[in-house]
Design a protein around this motif. Structure first.
Motif, PDB file in Angstrom:
ATOM      1  N   TYR A   1       3.812  18.789 -13.574  1.00 45.20           N
ATOM      2  CA  TYR A   1       4.016  17.808 -12.346  1.00 45.20           C
ATOM      3  C   TYR A   1       2.688  16.889 -11.840  1.00 45.20           C
ATOM      4  CZ  TYR A   1       8.675  20.036 -12.380  1.00 45.20           C
ATOM      5  OH  TYR A   1       9.589  20.590 -12.947  1.00 45.20           O
ATOM      6  N   GLY A   2       2.694  15.663 -11.837  1.00 45.88           N
ATOM      7  CA  GLY A   2       1.599  14.911 -11.415  1.00 45.88           C
ATOM      8  C   GLY A   2       1.854  13.673 -10.567  1.00 45.88           C
ATOM      9  N   TRP A   3       1.053  13.085  -9.967  1.00 49.94           N
ATOM     10  CA  TRP A   3       1.260  11.709  -9.294  1.00 49.94           C
ATOM     11  C   TRP A   3       0.528  10.570  -9.876  1.00 49.94           C
ATOM     12  CZ3 TRP A   3       5.275  10.733  -6.659  1.00 49.94           C
ATOM     13  CH2 TRP A   3       5.588  10.115  -5.697  1.00 49.94           C
ATOM     14  N   TYR A   4       1.392   9.471 -10.172  1.00 49.64           N
ATOM     15  CA  TYR A   4       0.504   8.374 -10.791  1.00 49.64           C
ATOM     16  C   TYR A   4       0.983   7.192 -10.014  1.00 49.64           C
ATOM     17  CZ  TYR A   4      -0.375  11.129 -14.933  1.00 49.64           C
ATOM     18  OH  TYR A   4      -0.769  12.327 -15.785  1.00 49.64           O
ATOM     19  N   PRO A   5       0.161   6.133 -10.309  1.00 48.40           N
ATOM     20  CA  PRO A   5       0.400   4.691  -9.934  1.00 48.40           C
ATOM     21  C   PRO A   5       1.090   3.993 -11.047  1.00 48.40           C
ATOM     22  CG  PRO A   5      -1.816   4.617 -10.427  1.00 48.40           C
ATOM     23  CD  PRO A   5      -1.330   6.065 -10.724  1.00 48.40           C
ATOM     24  N   ASP A   6       1.806   2.728 -10.606  1.00 44.01           N
ATOM     25  CA  ASP A   6       2.337   1.757 -11.713  1.00 44.01           C
ATOM     26  C   ASP A   6       1.032   0.956 -12.064  1.00 44.01           C
ATOM     27  OD1 ASP A   6       2.177   0.463  -9.161  1.00 44.01           O
ATOM     28  OD2 ASP A   6       4.271  -0.223  -9.445  1.00 44.01           O
ATOM     29  N   ASP A   7       1.116  -0.459 -11.938  1.00 38.42           N
ATOM     30  CA  ASP A   7      -0.001  -1.030 -12.552  1.00 38.42           C
ATOM     31  C   ASP A   7      -1.015  -1.071 -11.323  1.00 38.42           C
ATOM     32  OD1 ASP A   7       2.020  -2.524 -11.068  1.00 38.42           O
ATOM     33  OD2 ASP A   7       1.443  -4.559 -11.692  1.00 38.42           O
ATOM     34  N   GLY A   8      -0.391  -1.321 -10.089  1.00 39.66           N
ATOM     35  CA  GLY A   8      -1.426  -1.322  -8.950  1.00 39.66           C
ATOM     36  C   GLY A   8      -2.286  -2.351  -8.625  1.00 39.66           C
ATOM     37  N   ARG A   9      -3.179  -2.266  -7.726  1.00 44.75           N
ATOM     38  CA  ARG A   9      -4.247  -3.245  -7.451  1.00 44.75           C
ATOM     39  C   ARG A   9      -5.200  -2.960  -6.645  1.00 44.75           C
ATOM     40  NH1 ARG A   9      -0.044  -3.357  -3.949  1.00 44.75           N
ATOM     41  NH2 ARG A   9      -0.495  -3.617  -1.704  1.00 44.75           N
ATOM     42  N   TRP A  10      -6.325  -3.588  -6.939  1.00 48.35           N
ATOM     43  CA  TRP A  10      -7.574  -3.154  -6.295  1.00 48.35           C
ATOM     44  C   TRP A  10      -7.777  -3.959  -4.897  1.00 48.35           C
ATOM     45  CZ3 TRP A  10     -10.656   1.063  -7.265  1.00 48.35           C
ATOM     46  CH2 TRP A  10     -10.469   1.227  -8.680  1.00 48.35           C
ATOM     47  N   ASP A  11      -7.919  -3.219  -3.704  1.00 43.25           N
ATOM     48  CA  ASP A  11      -8.131  -3.646  -2.473  1.00 43.25           C
ATOM     49  C   ASP A  11      -9.471  -3.466  -1.981  1.00 43.25           C
ATOM     50  OD1 ASP A  11      -7.607  -4.801   0.014  1.00 43.25           O
ATOM     51  OD2 ASP A  11      -6.575  -3.217   0.826  1.00 43.25           O
ATOM     52  N   GLY A  12     -10.551  -4.259  -2.454  1.00 41.39           N
ATOM     53  CA  GLY A  12     -11.823  -3.927  -2.115  1.00 41.39           C
ATOM     54  C   GLY A  12     -12.370  -2.885  -3.093  1.00 41.39           C
ATOM     55  N   TRP A  13     -13.862  -2.515  -3.200  1.00 41.15           N
ATOM     56  CA  TRP A  13     -14.196  -1.613  -3.847  1.00 41.15           C
ATOM     57  C   TRP A  13     -13.914  -0.403  -3.574  1.00 41.15           C
ATOM     58  CZ3 TRP A  13     -17.706   2.542  -3.453  1.00 41.15           C
ATOM     59  CH2 TRP A  13     -18.328   2.996  -4.721  1.00 41.15           C
ATOM     60  N   ALA A  14     -13.535   0.410  -4.871  1.00 44.67           N
ATOM     61  CA  ALA A  14     -13.274   1.768  -4.505  1.00 44.67           C
ATOM     62  C   ALA A  14     -11.945   2.376  -3.805  1.00 44.67           C
ATOM     63  CB  ALA A  14     -14.429   2.623  -4.242  1.00 44.67           C
ATOM     64  N   ASN A  15     -11.076   1.066  -3.790  1.00 46.24           N
ATOM     65  CA  ASN A  15      -9.822   1.192  -2.938  1.00 46.24           C
ATOM     66  C   ASN A  15      -8.607   0.517  -3.642  1.00 46.24           C
ATOM     67  OD1 ASN A  15      -8.085   1.290  -0.867  1.00 46.24           O
ATOM     68  ND2 ASN A  15      -8.993   0.198   0.470  1.00 46.24           N
ATOM     69  N   PHE A  16      -8.108   1.412  -4.166  1.00 44.62           N
ATOM     70  CA  PHE A  16      -6.833   1.083  -5.314  1.00 44.62           C
ATOM     71  C   PHE A  16      -5.524   1.643  -4.616  1.00 44.62           C
ATOM     72  CE2 PHE A  16      -3.783   1.820  -8.814  1.00 44.62           C
ATOM     73  CZ  PHE A  16      -4.070   0.793  -9.620  1.00 44.62           C
ATOM     74  N   LYS A  17      -4.649   0.783  -4.945  1.00 49.25           N
ATOM     75  CA  LYS A  17      -3.251   1.154  -4.257  1.00 49.25           C
ATOM     76  C   LYS A  17      -2.006   0.496  -5.205  1.00 49.25           C
ATOM     77  CE  LYS A  17      -1.842  -0.144  -0.392  1.00 49.25           C
ATOM     78  NZ  LYS A  17      -1.801  -0.410   0.960  1.00 49.25           N
ATOM     79  N   GLY A  18      -1.014   1.240  -5.448  1.00 43.80           N
ATOM     80  CA  GLY A  18       0.168   0.746  -6.080  1.00 43.80           C
ATOM     81  C   GLY A  18       1.284   1.707  -5.599  1.00 43.80           C
ATOM     82  N   ASN A  19       2.584   1.391  -6.271  1.00 44.41           N
ATOM     83  CA  ASN A  19       3.767   2.228  -6.169  1.00 44.41           C
ATOM     84  C   ASN A  19       3.388   3.850  -6.962  1.00 44.41           C
ATOM     85  OD1 ASN A  19       5.406   0.140  -4.757  1.00 44.41           O
ATOM     86  ND2 ASN A  19       5.444  -0.813  -6.771  1.00 44.41           N
ATOM     87  N   GLY A  20       3.757   4.672  -5.845  1.00 40.27           N
ATOM     88  CA  GLY A  20       3.875   5.992  -6.594  1.00 40.27           C
ATOM     89  C   GLY A  20       4.969   6.636  -7.325  1.00 40.27           C
ATOM     90  N   PHE A  21       4.787   7.236  -8.557  1.00 43.76           N
ATOM     91  CA  PHE A  21       5.782   7.836  -9.334  1.00 43.76           C
ATOM     92  C   PHE A  21       5.280   9.191  -9.859  1.00 43.76           C
ATOM     93  CE2 PHE A  21       6.088   3.085  -9.678  1.00 43.76           C
ATOM     94  CZ  PHE A  21       7.607   3.174  -9.369  1.00 43.76           C
TER      95      PHE A  21
END
Length: 295
Positions: free
Chosen positions: A98-118
């Motif tokens: 078991y682990g936690w992953y993003p989909d394609d996501g997007r960068w929101d500024g430097w070293a700040n990444f977010k996306g839907n979690g799966f």
């Protein structure tokens, strides 16, 4: 195993896994069939975001359905195999994990990444990336699977690859040199749960976990694979004396400190209630991991 009759005991590494030796408090129980896996972030040269996940070892994990063997021999792509719509009855080499992953996501500024979690990266975006590859359990893949195969549940989404959920990085058991740190969780001396009870709690936590996937340089408000593992261990009251207790996890240390700074005084802001709870959980995980160590 129970460690009794002494103030401390040295537990040897598993013969099949690259684990470390540790000295723990007498009466503390090592959960032999549960592994905490860590690949640390690498910066410079080839960049890698790293990954944390939990594995559960089963005696039958290498048993393989005949149609899976044939598909591998024929080097079918995953797209070709899935179109056959076969029913798995065995683990087929995939280790429950078991682990936690993003989909394609997007960068929101430097070293700040977010996306839907799966959970286990089981989403259409990642599954599509695997479709043209051959079906092998020994290689890294983009998408794992989040579902147990349950024949009695008509509404259960089908797992075409295994009877068990698995993290895309579970192939690391065939490539131990790719994993930086492997430890086992421990139960404190007054904890009477069986290993199977703990495994059910892990499954329950993973199945119910919901959030975005975000990386914010270990900020108090991120939710990445590290966060998932830390919260899983805390929720299931599992100690990690070898890594967290020994202060060998730089990400945990920074994440815990950022939570502590944010909630030095209890914050009653409703929007941050979730993060205050995580602050309490990481403090708890730190404390029980230290308690499991021999003095």
């Amino acid at each position: 195993m129970y460690c009794t009759g002494a103030t401390s005991i040295t537990c040897e590494s598993s013969s099949n896994d690259k684990t470390i030796e540790t000295t723990v408090k007498a009466g503390t129980r090592k959960l032999e069939n549960i592994l905490i896996r860590r690949i640390f972030m690498k910066i410079g040269g080839i960049q890698s975001p790293g990954h944390y996940w939990i594995e559960i070892i089963h005696d039958d994990e290498d048993e393989t359905d005949d149609f899976i063997k044939e598909a591998r021999e024929q080097k079918l792509t995953e797209k070709q195999f899935i179109s056959m719509n076969k029913e798995c009855t065995k683990a087929n080499g995939f280790r429950e994990s078991y682990g936690w992953y993003p989909d394609d996501g997007r960068w929101d500024g430097w070293a700040n990444f977010k996306g839907n979690g799966f959970l286990n990266g089981d989403c259409n975006y990642r599954i599509k990336k695997d479709k043209e590859h051959n079906l092998f359990h020994t290689e890294e893949r983009e998408a794992g699977r989040r579902n147990h195969q349950k024949k009695d549940d008509k509404h259960q989404e089908k797992n075409h690859l295994s009877i068990r959920p698995f993290d895309p990085h579970q192939h690391g058991r065939f490539h131990e040199d790719e994993i930086d740190f492997t430890t086992h969780p421990y139960l404190l001396p007054d904890d009477s749960r069986t290993e199977e009870q703990v495994i059910e709690e892990i499954r329950d936590f993973a199945a119910k976990f919901e959030d975005e996937w975000s990386y914010k340089r270990h900020g108090y408000n991120e939710t990445c694979c590290h966060t998932f593992v830390f919260l899983l261990l805390a929720s299931c009251n599992l100690a990690d004396p070898d890594c967290i207790g020994a202060q060998k996890d730089p990400y945990f240390k920074e994440y815990k400190n950022n939570l502590k700074k944010r909630f030095k005084n209890q914050n009653n802001n409703e929007a941050e209630k979730k993060f205050y709870q995580r602050h309490c959980m990481t403090e708890q995980l730190h404390d029980i991991s230290r308690l499991a160590q021999a003095k």
